[in-house]
Design a protein around this motif. Structure first.
Motif, PDB file in Angstrom:
ATOM      1  N   LEU A 166      81.207-103.099   5.014  1.00  0.00           N
ATOM      2  CA  LEU A 166      79.651-103.104   4.098  1.00  0.00           C
ATOM      3  C   LEU A 166      80.357-102.982   2.696  1.00  0.00           C
ATOM      4  CD1 LEU A 166      76.953-102.606   4.056  1.00  0.00           C
ATOM      5  CD2 LEU A 166      77.216-100.057   4.013  1.00  0.00           C
ATOM      6  N   GLY A 167      80.106-103.954   1.959  1.00  0.00           N
ATOM      7  CA  GLY A 167      80.277-104.286   0.487  1.00  0.00           C
ATOM      8  C   GLY A 167      79.985-103.118  -0.216  1.00  0.00           C
ATOM      9  N   THR A 168      80.912-102.592  -1.193  1.00  0.00           N
ATOM     10  CA  THR A 168      80.464-101.316  -2.044  1.00  0.00           C
ATOM     11  C   THR A 168      79.644-101.747  -3.224  1.00  0.00           C
ATOM     12  OG1 THR A 168      82.929-101.798  -3.243  1.00  0.00           O
ATOM     13  CG2 THR A 168      82.816-100.109  -1.242  1.00  0.00           C
ATOM     14  N   THR A 169      79.883-103.070  -3.499  1.00  0.00           N
ATOM     15  CA  THR A 169      79.080-103.550  -4.804  1.00  0.00           C
ATOM     16  C   THR A 169      77.918-104.233  -4.249  1.00  0.00           C
ATOM     17  OG1 THR A 169      80.949-103.939  -5.891  1.00  0.00           O
ATOM     18  CG2 THR A 169      79.052-105.076  -6.754  1.00  0.00           C
ATOM     19  N   ASN A 171      76.469-104.053  -1.132  1.00  0.00           N
ATOM     20  CA  ASN A 171      75.743-103.263  -0.028  1.00  0.00           C
ATOM     21  C   ASN A 171      75.453-104.169   1.198  1.00  0.00           C
ATOM     22  OD1 ASN A 171      75.098-100.954   1.043  1.00  0.00           O
ATOM     23  ND2 ASN A 171      73.053-100.905   0.235  1.00  0.00           N
ATOM     24  N   ARG A 172      76.180-105.262   1.080  1.00  0.00           N
ATOM     25  CA  ARG A 172      75.784-106.123   2.461  1.00  0.00           C
ATOM     26  C   ARG A 172      77.055-106.269   3.382  1.00  0.00           C
ATOM     27  NH1 ARG A 172      73.755-111.870   0.244  1.00  0.00           N
ATOM     28  NH2 ARG A 172      75.694-111.529  -1.037  1.00  0.00           N
ATOM     29  N   ARG A 173      76.834-106.430   4.696  1.00  0.00           N
ATOM     30  CA  ARG A 173      77.890-106.359   5.453  1.00  0.00           C
ATOM     31  C   ARG A 173      78.625-107.855   5.530  1.00  0.00           C
ATOM     32  NH1 ARG A 173      75.112-106.569   9.770  1.00  0.00           N
ATOM     33  NH2 ARG A 173      73.054-106.406   8.761  1.00  0.00           N
ATOM     34  N   GLY A 174      80.077-107.766   5.611  1.00  0.00           N
ATOM     35  CA  GLY A 174      80.688-109.141   5.671  1.00  0.00           C
ATOM     36  C   GLY A 174      81.935-109.137   6.343  1.00  0.00           C
ATOM     37  N   TYR A 175      82.406-110.142   6.549  1.00  0.00           N
ATOM     38  CA  TYR A 175      83.602-110.325   7.038  1.00  0.00           C
ATOM     39  C   TYR A 175      84.686-111.197   6.091  1.00  0.00           C
ATOM     40  CZ  TYR A 175      87.386-110.514  10.725  1.00  0.00           C
ATOM     41  OH  TYR A 175      88.411-110.445  11.689  1.00  0.00           O
ATOM     42  N   TYR A 176      85.720-110.540   5.847  1.00  0.00           N
ATOM     43  CA  TYR A 176      86.701-111.104   4.561  1.00  0.00           C
ATOM     44  C   TYR A 176      87.747-111.782   5.116  1.00  0.00           C
ATOM     45  CZ  TYR A 176      83.545-107.578   2.073  1.00  0.00           C
ATOM     46  OH  TYR A 176      82.773-106.884   1.656  1.00  0.00           O
ATOM     47  N   PHE A 177      88.171-112.997   4.586  1.00  0.00           N
ATOM     48  CA  PHE A 177      89.386-113.669   4.802  1.00  0.00           C
ATOM     49  C   PHE A 177      90.016-113.612   3.366  1.00  0.00           C
ATOM     50  CE2 PHE A 177      86.605-115.549   7.897  1.00  0.00           C
ATOM     51  CZ  PHE A 177      87.557-115.514   9.162  1.00  0.00           C
ATOM     52  N   GLN A 248      86.435 -96.201   3.671  1.00  0.00           N
ATOM     53  CA  GLN A 248      85.357 -96.904   3.124  1.00  0.00           C
ATOM     54  C   GLN A 248      84.627 -98.113   3.743  1.00  0.00           C
ATOM     55  OE1 GLN A 248      85.316 -96.858  -1.135  1.00  0.00           O
ATOM     56  NE2 GLN A 248      86.844 -94.988  -0.984  1.00  0.00           N
ATOM     57  N   ARG A 249      84.955 -98.291   4.934  1.00  0.00           N
ATOM     58  CA  ARG A 249      84.324 -99.382   5.464  1.00  0.00           C
ATOM     59  C   ARG A 249      83.165 -99.680   5.498  1.00  0.00           C
ATOM     60  NH1 ARG A 249      87.274-100.454  11.132  1.00  0.00           N
ATOM     61  NH2 ARG A 249      89.016-101.329   9.603  1.00  0.00           N
ATOM     62  N   TYR A 250      82.511 -98.556   5.780  1.00  0.00           N
ATOM     63  CA  TYR A 250      80.792 -98.577   5.922  1.00  0.00           C
ATOM     64  C   TYR A 250      80.497 -97.628   4.768  1.00  0.00           C
ATOM     65  CZ  TYR A 250      81.832-100.477  10.377  1.00  0.00           C
ATOM     66  OH  TYR A 250      82.176-101.196  11.429  1.00  0.00           O
ATOM     67  N   PHE A 251      81.035 -97.409   3.628  1.00  0.00           N
ATOM     68  CA  PHE A 251      80.771 -96.733   2.636  1.00  0.00           C
ATOM     69  C   PHE A 251      80.187 -95.401   2.972  1.00  0.00           C
ATOM     70  CE2 PHE A 251      78.084 -97.087  -1.608  1.00  0.00           C
ATOM     71  CZ  PHE A 251      79.424 -96.689  -2.319  1.00  0.00           C
ATOM     72  N   ASP A 252      78.962 -95.157   2.707  1.00  0.00           N
ATOM     73  CA  ASP A 252      78.322 -93.997   2.660  1.00  0.00           C
ATOM     74  C   ASP A 252      77.299 -93.836   4.017  1.00  0.00           C
ATOM     75  OD1 ASP A 252      76.535 -95.370   1.772  1.00  0.00           O
ATOM     76  OD2 ASP A 252      75.724 -93.990   0.279  1.00  0.00           O
ATOM     77  N   GLN A 253      77.506 -94.872   4.975  1.00  0.00           N
ATOM     78  CA  GLN A 253      76.777 -94.906   6.276  1.00  0.00           C
ATOM     79  C   GLN A 253      77.115 -93.841   7.215  1.00  0.00           C
ATOM     80  OE1 GLN A 253      73.942 -96.552   6.537  1.00  0.00           O
ATOM     81  NE2 GLN A 253      73.916 -97.746   4.744  1.00  0.00           N
ATOM     82  N   ALA A 254      76.255 -93.146   7.888  1.00  0.00           N
ATOM     83  CA  ALA A 254      76.536 -91.902   8.762  1.00  0.00           C
ATOM     84  C   ALA A 254      76.653 -92.668  10.239  1.00  0.00           C
ATOM     85  CB  ALA A 254      75.393 -90.947   8.938  1.00  0.00           C
ATOM     86  N   ILE A 255      77.792 -92.406  10.810  1.00  0.00           N
ATOM     87  CA  ILE A 255      78.224 -93.122  12.002  1.00  0.00           C
ATOM     88  C   ILE A 255      77.364 -92.280  13.221  1.00  0.00           C
ATOM     89  CG2 ILE A 255      79.923 -93.891  13.749  1.00  0.00           C
ATOM     90  CD1 ILE A 255      79.582 -95.410  11.014  1.00  0.00           C
ATOM     91  N   GLU A 256      76.485 -92.956  13.899  1.00  0.00           N
ATOM     92  CA  GLU A 256      75.626 -92.171  14.976  1.00  0.00           C
ATOM     93  C   GLU A 256      75.695 -92.649  16.445  1.00  0.00           C
ATOM     94  OE1 GLU A 256      71.768 -91.832  13.465  1.00  0.00           O
ATOM     95  OE2 GLU A 256      72.188 -90.358  11.966  1.00  0.00           O
ATOM     96  N   THR A 257      75.255 -92.087  17.384  1.00  0.00           N
ATOM     97  CA  THR A 257      75.293 -92.593  18.888  1.00  0.00           C
ATOM     98  C   THR A 257      74.136 -93.200  18.905  1.00  0.00           C
ATOM     99  OG1 THR A 257      76.992 -90.876  19.087  1.00  0.00           O
ATOM    100  CG2 THR A 257      75.857 -92.117  20.955  1.00  0.00           C
ATOM    101  N   LEU A 258      74.131 -94.447  19.613  1.00  0.00           N
ATOM    102  CA  LEU A 258      72.947 -95.197  20.053  1.00  0.00           C
ATOM    103  C   LEU A 258      72.241 -93.989  21.384  1.00  0.00           C
ATOM    104  CD1 LEU A 258      73.982 -98.781  20.723  1.00  0.00           C
ATOM    105  CD2 LEU A 258      72.554 -97.954  19.210  1.00  0.00           C
ATOM    106  N   PRO A 259      70.768 -94.055  21.254  1.00  0.00           N
ATOM    107  CA  PRO A 259      70.048 -93.021  22.078  1.00  0.00           C
ATOM    108  C   PRO A 259      70.103 -93.618  23.659  1.00  0.00           C
ATOM    109  CG  PRO A 259      68.624 -94.257  20.812  1.00  0.00           C
ATOM    110  CD  PRO A 259      69.795 -94.636  20.414  1.00  0.00           C
ATOM    111  N   ILE A 260      71.216 -93.630  24.196  1.00  0.00           N
ATOM    112  CA  ILE A 260      71.240 -94.112  25.599  1.00  0.00           C
ATOM    113  C   ILE A 260      71.453 -92.779  26.477  1.00  0.00           C
ATOM    114  CG2 ILE A 260      72.925 -95.177  27.343  1.00  0.00           C
ATOM    115  CD1 ILE A 260      74.425 -96.643  24.835  1.00  0.00           C
ATOM    116  N   VAL A 261      70.208 -93.065  27.161  1.00  0.00           N
ATOM    117  CA  VAL A 261      69.972 -92.095  28.019  1.00  0.00           C
ATOM    118  C   VAL A 261      70.671 -91.993  29.538  1.00  0.00           C
ATOM    119  CG1 VAL A 261      67.959 -90.700  29.459  1.00  0.00           C
ATOM    120  CG2 VAL A 261      67.809 -91.745  27.219  1.00  0.00           C
ATOM    121  N   SER A 262      70.985 -93.069  30.073  1.00  0.00           N
ATOM    122  CA  SER A 262      71.619 -93.190  31.339  1.00  0.00           C
ATOM    123  C   SER A 262      72.444 -94.549  31.312  1.00  0.00           C
ATOM    124  CB  SER A 262      70.939 -93.024  32.427  1.00  0.00           C
ATOM    125  OG  SER A 262      69.956 -94.058  32.422  1.00  0.00           O
TER     126      SER A 262
END
Length: 758
Positions: A166-169, A171-177, A248-262
């Motif tokens: 996630l770009g720190t400047t 704030n957009r996700r991207g793949y870098y070469f 700092q791959r995802y900057f300040d984004q919190a890593i949460e779990t998808l609400p999968i019940v089963s």
């Protein structure tokens, strides 16, 4: 449809098709269960088939999605190499002239516009961006330092770099070469191309499925739903979360779990998950619903990513629910048709049975009226005779057809006692239930009849449509009167007989009470006689027991006189003390025999078992000592029973005396009597065992009968054990006998234990 009901009901009501109601009910239950199983299994099979077809289609869509992503991103992987070989890039990195840098910015902007890349920029060896395609924007990379990015570190070491973040400047996700820029053999900078993944999300956002792109850590890096970004489908360890945060791959984004019940595995490449989704209703309220998805995934080798497709199963579930509802509705309609047909057949059958029953009842009623012994007469609303049955003519002993249409009074005269009630019943128009059924006594009074017949008449109102009518029932009272008179005479005779018998019973009871009183007196005399008999047997030992102290008393008295003559007062005092002790000993012996010999009634008081055994032993001691019989008995029994002390001593004395006689008759060298006490719950057992030859079977059978004795002729009266048993009965106890396994006879006295109240 009515014709169908009629045909089916006719089929059910036919004789060969009639079913037992219970069997028909079980048939309904069986058919209902089969339909339920068919509905459930059929729905599952249809659901399985549709899910399998959906999985095949999803696999094709997944392959198409993965190939599109790979082909689109693959065209950007060589762009950094081309930029690194550009002379203007090397010149700008080498010289750093503003004019060269401005020219490079414009070229990078033009390249991005042509290639539709997100951003292209050039970084020097310190990690500072000197030129970028977005130099005109406020979020320009120019001047930014990206030395911390792994793609820079790889390129500065001379290797091509790849990275996603996630770009720190911007704030957009991207793949870098990235690729190093060489000046000869030296690296003077790094060329970077960033591919924005948002364009792919927009491209596939309107599909019938949702997609996820998962990085190597399982974090959602790209998705058709923005709320799923930066979440994981599994669980990350604490170390992995720390590593992702430090990069700092995802900057300040919190890593949460998808609400999968089963989650459950559907096939080798597919799973079915149930997840909580937030939806908004028409009023703008946010709701949480459960949705089930078919999940399929495959790797993207170029990016080292996983692309997953989530296809909602809502449409399949709705189709299955609709199919089940239609099938259930069909079953319900079929069951209702069968039920209505069965109900109609039953109604037709019941109607036919009712008509047949009514026809049968009418015929039966006619037969009953014609052949009943009671006379029946029907009256119209003016109390005139409408009809009568043959039984009335039989009672009157003449034809009565001439009375049809005439008043009832021409046939029946009511007794004076019931006249007022009968007239009130005939004249009233009330519906009171007491007047609907009125019974009186009277007689037939017919002109020209030879004699009057006493009858009982019952008047009741008939419930007929549109008119009022009455029914009069006549019963011949001649036999009843005769029976009543006979019963009255029999009752009087019985009362006289009862009085006579009662008087006889009172006299018999008086004689019985007198005999019982005499029997009790005789029983007391027998007990006293048994006591005296025991005392007679003990008299010799008593004489010996008293003779010794008397001899000693004479000796001490003579010696005492001599000591007085010699004025030896101390020796004389000692002799007098010995005389006093011997006198007390003789008094105890005589007192015990006096207590044993007295008469008395049985009492129920707490007594000490040890005291009773000691008293019996004092009485029997002279005889036992004379016969040289040893007695083994406990000397400290702390047990109390509910009994009478004198009578319990008498029973024990009788048992000791019988044991002594048995030992002497056996002429055995082991002369021993063993007494033991055994408490058992609420009972106390006292056992008296001798060392004699035991009891014969005949003796055990008749042992407690009066005047039966197993001793030698002339010894005993045969009353001791019989009286002892009666004494035990009076004390609510028991007396039994048996042969001991080790030899000899053993008697057991059983009494109720006395327990102190706590």
């Amino acid at each position: 449809m009515p014709r169908l009901f009629a045909t089916f009901s006719d089929w059910l009501s036919s004789p060969q098709r009639s079913l037992d109601p219970k069997r028909f009910a079980w048939l309904y239950v069986a058919v209902f269960i089969i339909c339920l199983l068919t509905l459930w299994r059929g729905g599952d099979a249809l659901k399985q088939q549709q899910t399998q077809d959906l999985a095949i289609d999803t696999q094709e869509q997944l392959d198409q999605l993965a190939s599109v992503v790979e082909s689109v991103i693959a065209k950007y992987q060589h762009m950094p190499t081309l930029l690194a070989s550009n002379d203007r890039v090397r010149k700008a990195l080498r010289d750093g002239l503003p004019s060269d840098i401005n020219q490079l910015n414009r070229e990078l902007e033009q390249i991005n516009r042509i290639t539709e890349a997100s951003d292209s920029y050039i970084i020097d060896t310190n990690g500072d961006t000197i030129a970028a395609s977005n130099y005109r924007l406020s979020t320009s990379f120019v001047g930014g330092n990206f030395a911390f990015r792994p793609y820079f570190k790889d390129a500065i070491r001379g290797k091509p770099g790849r990275y996603y973040a996630l770009g720190t400047t911007s704030n957009r996700r991207g793949y870098y070469f990235s690729y190093p820029v060489f000046e000869g053999d030296s690296i003077i900078g790094v060329a970077v191309v960033k591919v924005d993944l948002t364009q792919f999300e927009k491209r596939f956002s309107n599909q019938a499925y949702d997609f996820l792109m998962l990085d190597p850590d399982g974090v959602v890096f790209s998705s058709s739903r923005s709320q799923w970004l930066y979440k994981v489908m599994g669980e990350l360890s604490h170390e992995e979360l720390i590593r992702i945060a430090e990069s700092q791959r995802y900057f300040d984004q919190a890593i949460e779990t998808l609400p999968i019940v089963s989650r459950r595995e559907y096939s080798e490449h597919a799973n079915i998950i149930e997840m909580l989704d937030k939806v908004t209703d028409n009023l703008g309220n946010e709701l949480v619903e459960r949705h089930r998805y078919l999940v399929m995934s495959r790797p993207i080798q170029l990016l080292n990513f996983q692309v997953a497709v989530l296809v909602p199963l809502t449409s399949i579930e709705e189709q299955i629910a609709l199919w089940r509802a239609i099938f259930a509705g069909g079953i319900t309609i079929t069951v209702l048709i069968f039920g209505l047909a069965h109900l109609r057949s039953r109604m037709l059958k019941e109607r036919s049975d009712a008509i047949e029953m009514a026809r049968h009842n009418q015929a039966y009623i006619r037969e009953v009226i014609q052949h009943t012994q009671a006379g029946l007469v029907t009256l119209d609303d003016r109390y005139r005779i409408e009809a009568l049955n043959p039984a009335v003519e039989t009672l009157a002993a003449r034809p009565l057809s001439s009375l049809i249409g005439r008043p009832l009074s021409d046939l029946f005269q009511v007794s004076e006692v019931d006249r007022e009630r009968w007239m009130a019943a005939l004249s009233t128009t009330s519906t009171d239930s007491e007047l609907r059924l009125t019974t009186v006594e009277g007689k037939f009074d017919i002109e020209g009849a030879d004699q009057d017949v006493v009858v009982e008449a019952t008047l009741c109102e008939l419930q007929l449509p549109n008119r009022r009518s009455h029914l009069v029932t006549f019963h011949d009272m001649t036999e009843r009167k005769r029976y009543e008179q006979e019963i009255t005479d029999a009752r009087r005779a019985l009362e006289i007989r009862v009085k006579e018998r009662t008087s006889e019973l009172e006299e018999a009871n008086q004689r019985l009470r007198h005999e019982i009183a005499e029997h009790k007196t005789t029983q007391q005399e027998l007990i006293q006689t048994a006591k005296l008999a025991v005392l007679g047997q003990l008299s010799a030992g008593l004489n010996h027991e008293l003779n010794q102290p008397l001899t000693a008393i004479r000796s001490f008295a003579d010696n005492g006189l001599k000591f007085l003559e010699r004025e030896k007062y101390d020796q004389a005092k000692g002799n007098l003390q010995h005389i006093s002790q011997l006198g007390h000993h003789m008094g105890d012996i005589i007192a015990r025999f006096k207590v044993f010999a007295r008469k008395g009634n049985v009492g129920h008081t707490p007594i000490d078992v040890q005291t009773a055994m000691n008293g019996a032993m004092k009485i029997m001691q002279p005889r036992l000592k004379e016969a040289d019989i040893q007695v083994d008995m406990p000397d400290n029994i702390q047990v109390a029973v509910l009994a009478d002390m004198v009578f319990l001593e008498q029973v024990l004395v009788n048992l000791l005396a019988n044991a002594s006689d048995a030992i002497l008759e056996a002429k055995t060298s082991d002369k021993r009597i063993v007494i033991r006490v055994q408490p058992f719950y609420s009972k106390v057992h006292i056992y008296v065992r001798d060392s004699g030859t035991g009891l014969s079977e005949n003796a055990i059978e008749h042992l407690f009968e009066p005047f039966y004795t197993s001793k030698a002729c002339g010894t005993g009266l045969g009353l001791g054990l019989s009286i002892s048993q009666r004494i035990m009965d009076s004390m609510n106890g028991d007396l039994t006998a048996r042969n001991h396994p080790q030899g000899g006879a053993e008697f057991c006295v059983t009494l109720n234990a006395y327990e102190l109240e706590q």
